[in-house]
Design an enzyme around this catalytic site. Structure first.
Site, PDB file in Angstrom:
ATOM      1  N   LYS A 151      37.751  47.471  17.395  1.00 48.00           N
ATOM      2  CA  LYS A 151      36.544  48.305  17.524  1.00 48.00           C
ATOM      3  C   LYS A 151      36.044  48.332  18.965  1.00 48.00           C
ATOM      4  CE  LYS A 151      34.963  47.804  12.729  1.00 48.00           C
ATOM      5  NZ  LYS A 151      35.788  46.694  12.232  1.00 48.00           N
TER       6      LYS A 151
HETATM    7  O1  S5P Z   1      32.996  50.324   8.283  1.00 47.60           O
HETATM    8  C1  S5P Z   1      33.807  49.407   8.299  1.00 47.60           C
HETATM    9  C2  S5P Z   1      34.891  49.407   9.172  1.00 47.60           C
HETATM   10  C3  S5P Z   1      35.824  48.362   9.094  1.00 47.60           C
HETATM   11  S1  S5P Z   1      37.242  48.507  10.028  1.00 47.60           S
HETATM   12  N1  S5P Z   1      33.700  48.385   7.418  1.00 47.60           N
HETATM   13  C4  S5P Z   1      34.597  47.356   7.355  1.00 47.60           C
HETATM   14  O2  S5P Z   1      34.423  46.501   6.507  1.00 47.60           O
HETATM   15  N2  S5P Z   1      35.649  47.321   8.240  1.00 47.60           N
HETATM   16  C5  S5P Z   1      36.630  46.192   8.242  1.00 47.60           C
HETATM   17  O3  S5P Z   1      37.301  46.182   6.971  1.00 47.60           O
HETATM   18  C6  S5P Z   1      36.010  44.809   8.377  1.00 47.60           C
HETATM   19  O4  S5P Z   1      35.960  44.436   9.731  1.00 47.60           O
HETATM   20  C7  S5P Z   1      36.944  43.943   7.583  1.00 47.60           C
HETATM   21  O5  S5P Z   1      38.027  43.538   8.381  1.00 47.60           O
HETATM   22  C8  S5P Z   1      37.491  44.856   6.497  1.00 47.60           C
HETATM   23  C9  S5P Z   1      36.800  44.695   5.155  1.00 47.60           C
HETATM   24  O6  S5P Z   1      37.010  43.431   4.611  1.00 47.60           O
HETATM   25  P1  S5P Z   1      36.510  43.026   3.136  1.00 47.60           P
HETATM   26  O7  S5P Z   1      36.801  41.571   3.058  1.00 47.60           O
HETATM   27  O8  S5P Z   1      35.036  43.308   3.075  1.00 47.60           O
HETATM   28  O9  S5P Z   1      37.326  43.824   2.180  1.00 47.60           O
END
Ligand code: S5P
Length: 490
Positions: free
Chosen positions: A317
């Site tokens: 990011k």
């Molecule tokens: O808007 C966003 C963008 C990203 S890239 N929301 C997110 O959650 N992410 C990423 O997606 C976040 O940094 C993490 O690596 C992943 C979601 O992880 P989870 O464990 O919540 O499924």
């Protein structure tokens, strides 16, 4: 058509495609329906070499057609710079048609010096129904100026030539849409299926000059609606090579699962890559959370990516100025540029951030970025203007060949089928964590929200068997995609 200059014509056709002067997708037209092909020749003012090449060919074309005139007049506004160059190169004075009459002084619609009885040649960029040409013809004729011919850059072949012929104006087009499509196919820029889809639409959608359709029920088949298209067909429309590769990888491997390997040791990440590798199209890292990063880890991860056929995305990011981002991408301990096929980037700093990354990418063809357009976290500050600007950067900017996709939460975010929608916040049990993350089910994000790839982190990482969980998420995301595009899942 300008037979004598065929190689220049073909080169220009490909160039126009490369600078996004025309593109394929799902576009709202002036006549109120959607079209699978869209021309936007306004962009050529940003490419003086293309503008010069185009005007040279038009000058040749006018000579070959033996079109004589006292004046040239461009249909406002896109054709104005083109007409200006033709006027200069042919030493023919120009007339300018106003779009609105002035509300002070003379209420003239036509600017320039002329006499009643003079003859004027019309210059236009793109013709659909021909109505814009006819508006200009009307104003010129009201001044006693004779108009018999119009030279256009592209005829979309939707009835424009016949419509303006009814008003005693002959249309001469440098390019027809079918010619452009054939050249692109010949140059390996698009597949035959894409050409066929557009041809089908054009044949079924012939328009009169008042904007009504020739047939009572026009057969409008736009097969380029993003969420209804298969990945194979979308690969053909993608501008970035890496997006083409990822679309194809998903289609052959039958997976649209990205795993967020958000763990802090290299061993854990390698284990995830080994066990979940067969089920994913993408493995996403946050390299700065790793406690024991070292270069041999990167080598091991790259080998696993090769073995199991997935791409690596570093979810860095980036959000700084171009120069700093270039340094962060290529240097430091992580040297992200060397191993990540894709990186995530905020559009906040503007176009320069993409240029910065691209300038130090070892091989532009095997690298690319995903632009963040929406976030899954509660209370994020992204608004509609920011989103619009981001999508403009991804579809109309100077580096569209380096932008693989968009990180966002909804299908409405963008329409261009050549970009990939990556959507995080996916879990079989909807809800949220205690730090603002919001989750939706695989089916909801793919079928209702337009996700092409679903990103799953803790949904898999916290399961008792990450292998089984990855397999389950893969099945659910892939079946949802198949349902969406009307494919059978097996
Ligand atoms: O808007 C966003 C963008 C990203 S890239 N929301 C997110 O959650 N992410 C990423 O997606 C976040 O940094 C993490 O690596 C992943 C979601 O992880 P989870 O464990 O919540 O499924």
């Amino acid at each position: 058509m300008l037979a004598k200059h065929e190689s220049e014509m073909k080169a220009l056709a490909v160039k126009l495609f490369e600078i996004n002067a025309f593109k394929f997708g799902d576009f709202k037209m002036k006549v109120g329906i959607n079209s699978p092909v869209y021309f936007d020749l306004r962009v050529i003012v940003s490419y003086p070499d293309v503008l010069d090449q185009l005007s040279n060919l038009l000058v040749e074309y006018i000579k070959q057609k033996k079109l004589t005139c006292d004046h040239v007049c461009g249909v406002p506004y896109t054709a104005l710079p083109i007409a200006t160059l033709i006027s200069i190169k042919n030493s023919k004075p120009m007339l300018v048609r106003r779009k609105e009459a002035k509300d002070y002084g003379t209420r003239k619609m036509i600017e320039g010096k002329y006499n009643a009885g003079d003859n004027c040649l019309i210059i236009e960029d793109v013709v659909t129904s021909g109505s814009s040409i006819l508006d200009t013809v009307k104003d010129l004729r009201a001044e006693g100026i004779a108009v018999t011919d119009a030279v256009v850059v592209v005829d979309r072949e939707q009835g424009g030539a016949a419509n303006i012929a009814e008003n005693s104006v002959r249309m001469h087009s440098l390019f027809t849409l079918s010619y452009l499509l054939n050249v692109l196919q010949e140059a390996g820029k698009v597949e035959e299926a894409t050409v066929q889809s557009v041809a089908k639409y054009i044949a079924g959608c012939q328009i009169r000059s008042d904007g009504t359709f020739m047939s009572d029920q026009p057969k409008i088949v736009n097969e380029f609606s993003r969420t209804k298209m298969r990945f194979e067909a979308r690969a053909d429309l993608a501008k970035a090579k890496i997006a083409k590769d990822l679309f194809k990888l998903m289609a052959t491997k039958k997976t649209n699962l990205c795993i967020a390997a958000d763990v802090t040791s290299t061993d854990e990440i390698l284990k995830i890559a080994e066990v979940c590798g067969p089920h994913i199209c993408l493995l996403k890292t946050h390299v700065d959370i790793i406690e024991n990063f070292n270069i041999s880890f990167v080598q091991a991860l790259k080998s696993l990516a090769e073995k199991h056929n997935f791409l690596i995305m570093e979810d860095r990011k980036f959000a700084d100025i171009g120069n700093t981002t270039a340094l962060q991408y290529a240097n430091g301990i992580y040297k992200i540029a060397e191993w990540a096929n894709l990186v995530t980037v905020h559009s906040l700093p503007g176009q320069s951030i993409i240029q910065g990354i691209k300038s130090v990418a070892a091989n532009v063809e095997s690298r690319g970025v995903f632009l963040l357009t929406e976030m899954s976290s509660q209370g994020n500050l992204i608004n509609d203007k920011y989103k619009e600007g981001t999508i403009k950067m991804a579809t109309e900017g100077l580096d569209t060949d380096f932008i693989a996709g968009i990180v966002c939460q909804s299908a409405e975010c963008f329409a261009f089928p050549g970009l990939i929608q990556l959507t995080p916040g996916v879990k079989i049990d909807e809800g949220s964590d205690n730090l603002g993350q919001r989750y939706n089910t695989p089916e909801f994000v793919v079928k209702e929200k337009g996700a092409d790839i679903g990103v799953v982190g803790r949904g898999i990482l916290n399961a008792s068997s990450i292998e089984k969980a990855a397999s389950l998420y893969r099945d659910r995301l892939w079946s949802a995609y198949c349902d969406r595009v009307g494919l059978s899942a097996n």
